[in-house]
Design a protein around this motif. Structure first.
Motif, PDB file in Angstrom:
ATOM      1  N   GLN A  58      -6.496   7.759 -14.782  1.00  0.00           N
ATOM      2  CA  GLN A  58      -6.557   6.370 -14.314  1.00  0.00           C
ATOM      3  C   GLN A  58      -6.874   5.416 -15.466  1.00  0.00           C
ATOM      4  OE1 GLN A  58      -9.278   6.929 -11.000  1.00  0.00           O
ATOM      5  NE2 GLN A  58      -7.573   6.883  -9.559  1.00  0.00           N
ATOM      6  N   TRP A 106      -1.268  -0.816 -17.581  1.00  0.00           N
ATOM      7  CA  TRP A 106      -1.081  -1.785 -16.508  1.00  0.00           C
ATOM      8  C   TRP A 106      -1.874  -3.067 -16.709  1.00  0.00           C
ATOM      9  CZ3 TRP A 106      -1.084   1.059 -11.123  1.00  0.00           C
ATOM     10  CH2 TRP A 106       0.057   1.865 -11.024  1.00  0.00           C
ATOM     11  N   LEU A 146       0.099   6.966 -12.136  1.00  0.00           N
ATOM     12  CA  LEU A 146       0.047   8.125 -13.028  1.00  0.00           C
ATOM     13  C   LEU A 146      -0.497   9.358 -12.322  1.00  0.00           C
ATOM     14  CD1 LEU A 146       0.425   9.477 -15.748  1.00  0.00           C
ATOM     15  CD2 LEU A 146      -1.648   8.318 -16.553  1.00  0.00           C
ATOM     16  N   TRP A 181       4.948  10.544 -18.398  1.00  0.00           N
ATOM     17  CA  TRP A 181       5.072   9.430 -17.458  1.00  0.00           C
ATOM     18  C   TRP A 181       5.810   8.263 -18.111  1.00  0.00           C
ATOM     19  CZ3 TRP A 181       1.222   5.104 -17.179  1.00  0.00           C
ATOM     20  CH2 TRP A 181       1.296   4.368 -15.994  1.00  0.00           C
ATOM     21  N   GLN A 216      -3.662   4.941 -17.376  1.00  0.00           N
ATOM     22  CA  GLN A 216      -2.815   4.037 -16.604  1.00  0.00           C
ATOM     23  C   GLN A 216      -3.294   2.593 -16.744  1.00  0.00           C
ATOM     24  OE1 GLN A 216      -1.610   4.935 -12.399  1.00  0.00           O
ATOM     25  NE2 GLN A 216      -3.031   3.256 -11.997  1.00  0.00           N
TER      26      GLN A 216
END
Length: 195
Positions: free
Chosen positions: A124, A131, A20, A56, A127
């Motif tokens: 982060q 993830w 990202l 994204w 993301q």
């Protein structure tokens, strides 16, 4: 054409191949994106990190699950409120003094770097939310039908379960905010205007 609602592992894999932060840097460098993000931040009071997060996802044909998004949005907004916004305020407060003092200018630059690091940390965390989710409880899904107007799609994502009425009202009504969304989405889908 409608696509399956079942998460397409190829889309998720593509998302995992593009960090990202790297996506954000590339998007932010495109023409008009920086100004569009600042407009959304200042006029619609939106978290630019969340805006970029949705962009994204969109590039991989994914969108956030509304209920999961509402919970994550609250955590990310707390970070923005208690860390990033505080640093941004300090940086802005020092602007006038920095013009006449080299030491204040250096301090302001340090605060600016800390603000950027806080934004990176926020991205982060967005993301990691995707993830590191279990395969049973994924917070994203396929976009069931790719939108003809990606700016409207992005506006809808930003309004999912929003608890901030001023931002919601600003995003729905302000021409500048709507133009900023259009600028962003044209950079995601340069053929959008040709349809």
């Amino acid at each position: 054409m409608r696509e399956s609602i079942t998460l397409d592992s190829t889309r998720l894999q593509r998302l995992q191949q593009t960090p990202l932060w790297d996506f954000a840097l590339a998007l932010y460098a495109k023409p008009g994106v920086e100004a569009a993000c600042l407009t959304l931040q200042e006029e619609a009071e939106l978290d630019v990190c969340e805006v970029i997060f949705h962009c994204w996802l969109y590039t991989c044909g994914l969108e956030a699950e509304p209920a999961a998004l509402a919970r994550q949005r609250e955590q990310r907004r707390r970070w923005q409120c208690h860390v990033t916004t505080v640093l941004r305020g300090l940086r802005r407060d020092l602007k006038a003094s920095a013009a006449s003092s080299e030491s204040v200018a250096r301090l302001r630059e340090t605060i600016k770097q800390a603000e950027l690091m806080a934004e990176r940390e926020n991205l982060q965390r967005w993301q990691a939310w995707v993830w590191e989710a279990s395969s049973v409880d994924l917070p994203v899904r396929n976009i069931t039908e790719m939108p003809l107007d990606s700016a409207k799609w992005l506006r809808k994502q930003l309004l999912y379960a929003t608890t901030d009425p001023p931002a919601s009202a600003a995003l729905k009504s302000q021409t500048a905010s709507l133009q900023a969304l259009q600028t962003l989405t044209l950079q995601l889908d340069p053929h959008q205007g040709a349809r």
